[in-house]
Design an enzyme around this catalytic site. Sequence first.
Site, PDB file in Angstrom:
ATOM      1  N   ASP A  15      72.319  20.955  50.733  1.00  0.00           N
ATOM      2  CA  ASP A  15      71.674  19.730  51.232  1.00  0.00           C
ATOM      3  C   ASP A  15      70.485  19.231  50.399  1.00  0.00           C
ATOM      4  O   ASP A  15      69.456  18.827  50.956  1.00  0.00           O
ATOM      5  CB  ASP A  15      71.223  19.935  52.674  1.00  0.00           C
ATOM      6  CG  ASP A  15      72.362  20.192  53.636  1.00  0.00           C
ATOM      7  OD1 ASP A  15      73.515  20.288  53.174  1.00  0.00           O
ATOM      8  OD2 ASP A  15      72.104  20.330  54.849  1.00  0.00           O
ATOM      9  N   HIS A  98      68.986  10.542  59.817  1.00  0.00           N
ATOM     10  CA  HIS A  98      68.945  10.996  58.421  1.00  0.00           C
ATOM     11  C   HIS A  98      70.352  11.246  57.911  1.00  0.00           C
ATOM     12  O   HIS A  98      71.274  11.530  58.670  1.00  0.00           O
ATOM     13  CB  HIS A  98      68.116  12.280  58.286  1.00  0.00           C
ATOM     14  CG  HIS A  98      68.700  13.445  59.029  1.00  0.00           C
ATOM     15  ND1 HIS A  98      68.514  13.632  60.386  1.00  0.00           N
ATOM     16  CD2 HIS A  98      69.496  14.478  58.617  1.00  0.00           C
ATOM     17  CE1 HIS A  98      69.155  14.722  60.774  1.00  0.00           C
ATOM     18  NE2 HIS A  98      69.769  15.250  59.724  1.00  0.00           N
ATOM     19  N   LYS A 123      79.153  18.194  55.773  1.00  0.00           N
ATOM     20  CA  LYS A 123      78.970  18.821  57.079  1.00  0.00           C
ATOM     21  C   LYS A 123      78.266  17.850  58.020  1.00  0.00           C
ATOM     22  O   LYS A 123      77.725  16.833  57.590  1.00  0.00           O
ATOM     23  CB  LYS A 123      78.174  20.121  56.942  1.00  0.00           C
ATOM     24  CG  LYS A 123      76.728  19.955  56.485  1.00  0.00           C
ATOM     25  CD  LYS A 123      76.101  21.318  56.234  1.00  0.00           C
ATOM     26  CE  LYS A 123      74.620  21.235  55.918  1.00  0.00           C
ATOM     27  NZ  LYS A 123      73.795  20.805  57.044  1.00  0.00           N
ATOM     28  N   CYS A 173      69.024  24.784  57.508  1.00  0.00           N
ATOM     29  CA  CYS A 173      70.382  24.804  56.963  1.00  0.00           C
ATOM     30  C   CYS A 173      70.623  25.948  55.983  1.00  0.00           C
ATOM     31  O   CYS A 173      71.723  26.504  55.944  1.00  0.00           O
ATOM     32  CB  CYS A 173      70.703  23.454  56.331  1.00  0.00           C
ATOM     33  SG  CYS A 173      70.671  22.115  57.559  1.00  0.00           S
TER      34      CYS A 173
END
Length: 234
Positions: A15, A98, A123, A173
């Site tokens: 991410d 976001h 994801k 994450c």
Amino acid sequence: MPLPEPFRPALLVVDVQEDFCPPNGALPVPDAREIIPIINALLELPFVLKIASKDHHPPHHVSFASAHPGAQPFASTCTIVNPANPAETYATQLWPDHCVAGTPGAALVPALATARLDAIVEKGTDARVETYSAFRAPLRDPPLASADSGLEAHLRAANVSHVFVVGLAGDFCVKASARDSAELGFRTYVVEEAVRSVGGAEAWAGVVAELETLGVGIVHVGGEEVGWVRASTE
């Protein structure tokens, strides 16, 4: 120490997206851009698989405070229910909107050496569930197929034995991805210099203690484990 046998290492970049980076991200992680040169250097090493994940949310995702009347980002929570089993639930924090699919904030940062990646998985695509892990949602009874990113399949297809995790954010994450990687049977490491956390160093210290109890190694760019990668060939 000689290389482990088997040793087929993968690099998982979690991410590293515009919305998680200052100064303009919707959900900026402090000092997030500092890790990009470190990750790029790791991407030059002979990992058998180099793969990135992206949060890729639909509008009105359940993790957005804006989807819950009266809720406030960072302060409010909601309960997620397994669509296939109402008895399985978990609570999640609510965030500002976001990484909405198709928006600039959802893009991997331009400074990331994406040309060196073998694959990118998405994801958080199912609006009904929060998915911190790059692998899957935290639902097990039964698992939710629509919240499986396909990451495990990529790793299995490449016969990966060891997974090195880097990226954002360490206390959400990255933590969830490393936990799932270990749970799925991969020898898992987090490269500490290549991680930043929403809660800063204090939050990361708690994550380290938690991950170590799960058998996840916290390693360093100049350490032995990354040295194995440098010394390896496909």
